[in-house]
Design a protein around this motif. Sequence first.
Motif, mmCIF file in Angstrom:
data_model
loop_
_atom_site.group_PDB
_atom_site.id
_atom_site.type_symbol
_atom_site.label_atom_id
_atom_site.label_comp_id
_atom_site.label_asym_id
_atom_site.label_seq_id
_atom_site.Cartn_x
_atom_site.Cartn_y
_atom_site.Cartn_z
ATOM 1 N N LEU A 216 -9.272 -3.474 -0.232
ATOM 2 C CA LEU A 216 -8.061 -3.377 0.580
ATOM 3 C C LEU A 216 -7.134 -4.563 0.367
ATOM 4 C CD1 LEU A 216 -9.623 -2.116 3.937
ATOM 5 C CD2 LEU A 216 -8.123 -0.810 2.440
ATOM 6 N N VAL A 217 -7.694 -5.737 0.157
ATOM 7 C CA VAL A 217 -6.886 -6.960 0.112
ATOM 8 C C VAL A 217 -6.436 -7.311 -1.300
ATOM 9 C CG1 VAL A 217 -6.922 -9.451 0.590
ATOM 10 C CG2 VAL A 217 -7.986 -7.860 2.188
ATOM 11 N N LEU A 218 -7.262 -6.991 -2.318
ATOM 12 C CA LEU A 218 -6.974 -7.493 -3.668
ATOM 13 C C LEU A 218 -6.843 -6.423 -4.739
ATOM 14 C CD1 LEU A 218 -9.441 -10.544 -3.843
ATOM 15 C CD2 LEU A 218 -7.002 -10.593 -3.299
ATOM 16 N N ALA A 219 -7.229 -5.191 -4.464
ATOM 17 C CA ALA A 219 -7.300 -4.194 -5.538
ATOM 18 C C ALA A 219 -5.927 -3.839 -6.075
ATOM 19 C CB ALA A 219 -8.013 -2.936 -5.054
ATOM 20 N N THR A 220 -5.876 -3.550 -7.353
ATOM 21 C CA THR A 220 -4.630 -3.122 -8.002
ATOM 22 C C THR A 220 -4.435 -1.608 -7.882
ATOM 23 O OG1 THR A 220 -5.826 -2.960 -10.105
ATOM 24 C CG2 THR A 220 -4.684 -5.029 -9.638
ATOM 25 N N ARG A 221 -5.469 -0.877 -7.486
ATOM 26 C CA ARG A 221 -5.370 0.581 -7.300
ATOM 27 C C ARG A 221 -6.101 0.965 -6.012
ATOM 28 N NH1 ARG A 221 -9.909 3.511 -9.773
ATOM 29 N NH2 ARG A 221 -11.483 2.011 -10.441
ATOM 30 N N THR A 222 -5.599 0.465 -4.912
ATOM 31 C CA THR A 222 -6.305 0.573 -3.639
ATOM 32 C C THR A 222 -6.614 2.017 -3.258
ATOM 33 O OG1 THR A 222 -5.180 -1.435 -2.904
ATOM 34 C CG2 THR A 222 -6.228 -0.092 -1.218
ATOM 35 N N ARG A 223 -5.643 2.910 -3.356
ATOM 36 C CA ARG A 223 -5.862 4.297 -2.917
ATOM 37 C C ARG A 223 -6.828 5.054 -3.804
ATOM 38 N NH1 ARG A 223 -0.689 7.743 -1.329
ATOM 39 N NH2 ARG A 223 -2.300 9.342 -1.054
ATOM 40 N N ASP A 224 -6.975 4.647 -5.061
ATOM 41 C CA ASP A 224 -7.992 5.275 -5.909
ATOM 42 C C ASP A 224 -9.392 4.950 -5.401
ATOM 43 O OD1 ASP A 224 -6.035 6.313 -7.506
ATOM 44 O OD2 ASP A 224 -6.218 4.803 -9.078
ATOM 45 N N LEU A 225 -9.537 3.768 -4.811
ATOM 46 C CA LEU A 225 -10.841 3.319 -4.328
ATOM 47 C C LEU A 225 -11.088 3.738 -2.885
ATOM 48 C CD1 LEU A 225 -10.743 -0.289 -5.836
ATOM 49 C CD2 LEU A 225 -11.729 1.779 -6.840
ATOM 50 N N ILE A 226 -10.033 3.649 -2.059
ATOM 51 C CA ILE A 226 -10.136 4.013 -0.639
ATOM 52 C C ILE A 226 -8.964 4.935 -0.336
ATOM 53 C CG2 ILE A 226 -10.272 3.134 1.730
ATOM 54 C CD1 ILE A 226 -11.178 0.477 0.540
ATOM 55 N N PRO A 227 -9.162 6.251 -0.452
ATOM 56 C CA PRO A 227 -8.040 7.200 -0.401
ATOM 57 C C PRO A 227 -7.202 7.145 0.870
ATOM 58 C CG PRO A 227 -10.002 8.261 -1.273
ATOM 59 C CD PRO A 227 -10.433 6.909 -0.780
#
Length: 399
Positions: A216-227
């Motif tokens: 949530l804080v650092l990912a470059t593709r947040t919604r791919d990981l946590i929809p």
Amino acid sequence: MRLSDEDLEALLANPESDRSERKEAYSRDVREKLCQAICAFANDLPGHRQPGVAFVGVRDDGTPVNLAITGDLLETLAGIRADGNIQPIPSMTVEKRTLLGAEVAVVTVHPSDAPPVRYKGRTYIRVGPRGSIAGRQDESILNERRRHRDLPFDLQPVPLATLADLSRVVFESEYLTAAFAADVLEANDRTYEERLTACRMIESVQNPVPTVMGSLVLATRTRDLIPCAYVQFLRVDGPEWDAPILDEAAIDGRMSEVIRRLDDKLRAHISTSVDVHSADTEKRRPDYPLAALQQLARNAIMHRSYEGTHAPIRVTWFSDRIEILNPGGPYGVVTVANFGQDGVTDYRNPHLAEAMKTQGYVQRFGVGIATARRLLAENGNPPAQFDPQETRVLVTVRK
């Protein structure tokens, strides 16, 4: 676990114990030492798996000084938990007890399930009866211990994520500088993976899988990981859902990006009226106070459920009201019956709350709703309406 009088008096009688801190009175300087002790007790480096206790109203030898233990003093001590300087939020209780024939303020701190715990960016531990700042090996022990506990959802690993999904630039240039004191960073000889682990962004050095918090804080593709990690914004030209759409956006990205972009949307849609008749100088008043909407929206981001749902947070702006729908019902000690009461708060995502505090989006815990209510009243808006249900909370703010 509530310690008995006998347990507390035994701690008072042992000046060499690493589970107790003694102070004769309370002052600003004493508060600093108490905060360091609370942080150290929460870290529990010796692995006692038992509470540590800070006493106010006793001498170094454990004898009481007959200090008046007032309600104001107890409230001040309890405020240490909510001021956001100790991260993650410690599990602690504050009470007045009668020990050795005198009143004493007792702060009981339980070991954290997710060490290391930091105070103002420094990790404190107990070395015998004295406090100290943790070294590299100490933090490694605390990080390793965390892997063997029953962790909250925001520290669970995200199976689809890899270390490459996290932005190192954002972590090192934005998050680290906010999370740690400058002198700690200057002396830092830890690897990138060790620092990510210490900040709970990955599970461990040995298994560098990003956590929910890290995603949530650092990912470059947040919604791919946590929809579900986005906000659905909708502005309609009328009081009902079928009114013509004026603006809509799915606001996603890292948590800081979501908050900033949502702030921009809210700011853009607020209208300001000018009153030139009721006073000698003109008065400008927005139809909604921005800061109140920010408090309510960030509260939703902090407390929503990221588990078992793909539903986003929904901010729907009608012609006469704004509705903020949070897919996460009351949690922990917060129930449908006591929702919104001052002083009643709990954290479904305690480490995400830590990240929001670290990045400056939360100034103090447990006061978001109260602050929003005050700002709405000052602006002349009706009180916000809260409709908590088992799986969601709906907040309605009217013009």
